[in-house]
Design an enzyme around this catalytic site. Structure first.
Site, PDB file in Angstrom:
ATOM      1  N   HIS A 135      -2.227  -1.503  -7.634  1.00 13.68           N
ATOM      2  CA  HIS A 135      -2.345  -0.487  -8.682  1.00 13.68           C
ATOM      3  C   HIS A 135      -0.931  -0.163  -9.162  1.00 13.68           C
ATOM      4  O   HIS A 135       0.041  -0.269  -8.403  1.00 13.68           O
ATOM      5  CB  HIS A 135      -3.004   0.740  -8.052  1.00 13.68           C
ATOM      6  CG  HIS A 135      -3.318   1.850  -8.987  1.00 13.68           C
ATOM      7  ND1 HIS A 135      -2.377   2.760  -9.399  1.00 13.68           N
ATOM      8  CD2 HIS A 135      -4.485   2.230  -9.571  1.00 13.68           C
ATOM      9  CE1 HIS A 135      -2.952   3.645 -10.203  1.00 13.68           C
ATOM     10  NE2 HIS A 135      -4.231   3.345 -10.331  1.00 13.68           N
ATOM     11  N   ASP A 212      -1.527   1.621   0.800  1.00 10.85           N
ATOM     12  CA  ASP A 212      -2.133   2.445  -0.239  1.00 10.85           C
ATOM     13  C   ASP A 212      -3.625   2.509   0.077  1.00 10.85           C
ATOM     14  O   ASP A 212      -4.357   1.549  -0.148  1.00 10.85           O
ATOM     15  CB  ASP A 212      -1.861   1.799  -1.599  1.00 10.85           C
ATOM     16  CG  ASP A 212      -2.640   2.469  -2.733  1.00 10.85           C
ATOM     17  OD1 ASP A 212      -3.492   3.319  -2.443  1.00 10.85           O
ATOM     18  OD2 ASP A 212      -2.384   2.122  -3.897  1.00 10.85           O
ATOM     19  N   GLN A 215      -8.373   3.520  -2.151  1.00 13.68           N
ATOM     20  CA  GLN A 215      -9.742   2.992  -2.301  1.00 13.68           C
ATOM     21  C   GLN A 215     -10.391   2.668  -0.965  1.00 13.68           C
ATOM     22  O   GLN A 215     -11.495   2.132  -0.936  1.00 13.68           O
ATOM     23  CB  GLN A 215      -9.732   1.732  -3.180  1.00 13.68           C
ATOM     24  CG  GLN A 215      -9.277   1.979  -4.596  1.00 13.68           C
ATOM     25  CD  GLN A 215     -10.211   2.900  -5.381  1.00 13.68           C
ATOM     26  OE1 GLN A 215     -11.353   3.156  -4.987  1.00 13.68           O
ATOM     27  NE2 GLN A 215      -9.714   3.438  -6.482  1.00 13.68           N
ATOM     28  N   LYS A 238     -10.637  11.080  -4.349  1.00 16.86           N
ATOM     29  CA  LYS A 238     -11.350   9.814  -4.158  1.00 16.86           C
ATOM     30  C   LYS A 238     -12.149   9.830  -2.859  1.00 16.86           C
ATOM     31  O   LYS A 238     -12.519   8.771  -2.334  1.00 16.86           O
ATOM     32  CB  LYS A 238     -10.354   8.657  -4.161  1.00 16.86           C
ATOM     33  CG  LYS A 238      -9.768   8.408  -5.559  1.00 16.86           C
ATOM     34  CD  LYS A 238      -9.033   7.109  -5.609  1.00 16.86           C
ATOM     35  CE  LYS A 238      -8.086   6.985  -6.766  1.00 16.86           C
ATOM     36  NZ  LYS A 238      -8.740   6.860  -8.065  1.00 16.86           N
ATOM     37  N   CYS A 376      -5.469   0.328 -14.395  1.00 13.50           N
ATOM     38  CA  CYS A 376      -4.087   0.541 -13.902  1.00 13.50           C
ATOM     39  C   CYS A 376      -3.668  -0.590 -12.960  1.00 13.50           C
ATOM     40  O   CYS A 376      -2.969  -0.355 -11.961  1.00 13.50           O
ATOM     41  CB  CYS A 376      -3.927   1.890 -13.213  1.00 13.50           C
ATOM     42  SG  CYS A 376      -4.353   3.277 -14.256  1.00 13.50           S
TER      43      CYS A 376
END
Ligand code: C6P
Length: 418
Positions: A135, A212, A215, A238, A376
């Site tokens: 991302h 990261d 997600q 999220k 993104c």
């Protein structure tokens, strides 16, 4: 046996009572453009259960004051409420201690914090190893750090299925690598990266690893001690929590080594015009009045997810993804973008001759909310030679009926637009 029951039983979990769960989400019960809402844009942001909304309302109704400053009861309650949110995040990640949980505005700020703090130690020729599926939040902060220090990005390529080229990853780890920064799960492709293997290989060379987790956090159990990573970033919104709050997990050793990100109140022990002594962890990285209500909502969201169980969530979402992949791929002209062996929660696709934005609009007219565009992750779009994709992304409160609604709406869109 239904797909959901089969998946749950393979995972050793009881199937979710999705109807009861949906009862907790007032926003899901509405018509959009005359159709029942099918909210399939969860990778962009989750919806919140009433337990989270009520926790925030309760906090503002009874307990709000500024934290760590007042001697009065409300300030103490606000401080306790914030720290309870931090403890919930520690528990969720299985971090060794609460001091390793830094509150940020979200994943983006968490990564920027590390990239900014690391600048001091970067030298010309040093490398930050990222991947082609990142991302923009895990690309641009490193570009900024490189521009200011003469360091450079080294980018591990992906293959046609949207998986990391692992051999290339191992080849590109080298004596100049100062940090590996990778997505746990790709937002554009759904690929689950082998982050334990990545971390072990980097650590064998003494290189720290940032993951990261934007997600991954609501889809899989994450144990930062088992993974061994040095930093892990995620966003509250999220995972059923509020917008405007997120977490940077950092191993104590690293958080102690890094300089502060921002200066101001709360991040200091003492200040004079000659010298400032910084506060202990994690407050050294939390300048200014924090988002206390955000921490409260985050804690409530974590409690809610734990109550359902992340293994049961993963089993349900795997069944949804399998159903959606099978049904959408069967439509004429569809190309699935991202066919990794291990995926979570995301179905990106392209329909020949239809712009993803047009597709998204026609789906919206039928009550189906998806995201269309580059997500993104422009380098991923470049790799697959598409301007963008249509992306349906799933949460534990989604149903197989909503997948059917998506497929029917795609049929209409194809007849109208192709
Ligand atoms: N992806 C999506 O629709 P923030 O905005 O800070 O909460 O999260 C940024 C971010 C970082 N990494 C990954 C892998 C992400 O997916 C995101 C956010 C959303 O895919 C909005 S672009």
């Amino acid at each position: 046996m239904s797909a959901q029951q089969a998946s749950a039983s393979a995972a050793g979990t009881a199937p979710l009572d999705v109807a009861a769960i949906r009862g907790d989400f007032p926003i899901l019960h509405q018509q959009v453009n005359g159709y029942p809402l099918a909210y399939l844009d969860n990778a962009a942001s989750y919806q919140r259960p009433r337990q989270v909304i009520e926790a925030i309302t309760h906090y503002y109704t009874h307990d709000h004051a500024n934290v760590h400053r007042g001697v009065h009861v409300l300030s103490q309650r606000a401080t306790d409420a914030q720290e309870a949110g931090r403890e919930a995040a520690r528990r969720l990640l299985n971090a060794a201690e609460r001091a390793e949980i830094v509150f940020t505005r979200g994943t983006t700020e968490a990564i920027n914090l590390v990239a900014y703090a690391l600048r001091e130690s970067l030298r010309p020729g040093d490398e930050i190893l990222i991947s082609q599926m990142e991302h923009h939040s895990n690309i641009v902060p490193w570009q900024l750090a490189c521009q200011r220090t003469g360091a450079r990005l080294n980018v591990v390529p992906i293959n046609a299925r949207g998986e990391l080229e692992l051999d290339e990853f191992h080849r590109r780890l080298n004596a100049r690598t100062r940090l590996v920064a990778m997505a746990h799960v790709s937002n554009a492709l759904g690929t689950v990266n082998p982050v334990a293997e990545i971390t072990a290989a980097a650590h064998a060379r003494g290189i720290p690893v940032l993951l990261d987790g934007a997600q991954a956090i609501a889809h899989r159990k994450v144990d930062v001690q088992a993974l061994g990573c040095d930093f892990y970033a995620f966003s509250g919104h999220k995972m059923c929590g509020p917008t405007g709050i997120g977490v940077l997990y950092g191993r104590r050793e690293w958080l102690e080594r890094l300089p502060p990100f921002q200066g101001g109140g709360d991040m200091i022990l003492s200040v004079s015009f000659d010298h400032t002594e910084y506060n202990e962890l994690p407050y050294k990285f939390e300048a200014g009045t924090p988002d206390v209500a955000g921490a409260v909502g985050l804690g409530a969201a974590i409690g809610y997810l734990e109550g359902i169980g992340l293994d049961a969530i993963a089993a349900h979402e795997d069944a949804l993804l399998e159903h959606a992949t099978r049904a959408v791929s069967a439509l004429p002209g569809v190309r699935i973008i991202g066919e990794a062996a291990e995926k979570a929660g995301v179905l990106s696709f392209d329909i020949e001759g239809i712009h993803p934005h047009d597709l998204g609009t026609v789906l919206d007219h039928q009550g189906v909310a998806i995201r269309a565009g580059h997500h993104c992750a422009m380098p991923v779009m470049d790799f697959f030679h598409v301007a963008g994709t249509a992306r349906a992304s799933f949460a534990f409160y989604n149903t197989h009926e909503e997948i059917e609604q998506l497929v029917a709406a795609l049929g209409v869109a194809r007849r109208m637009l192709a």
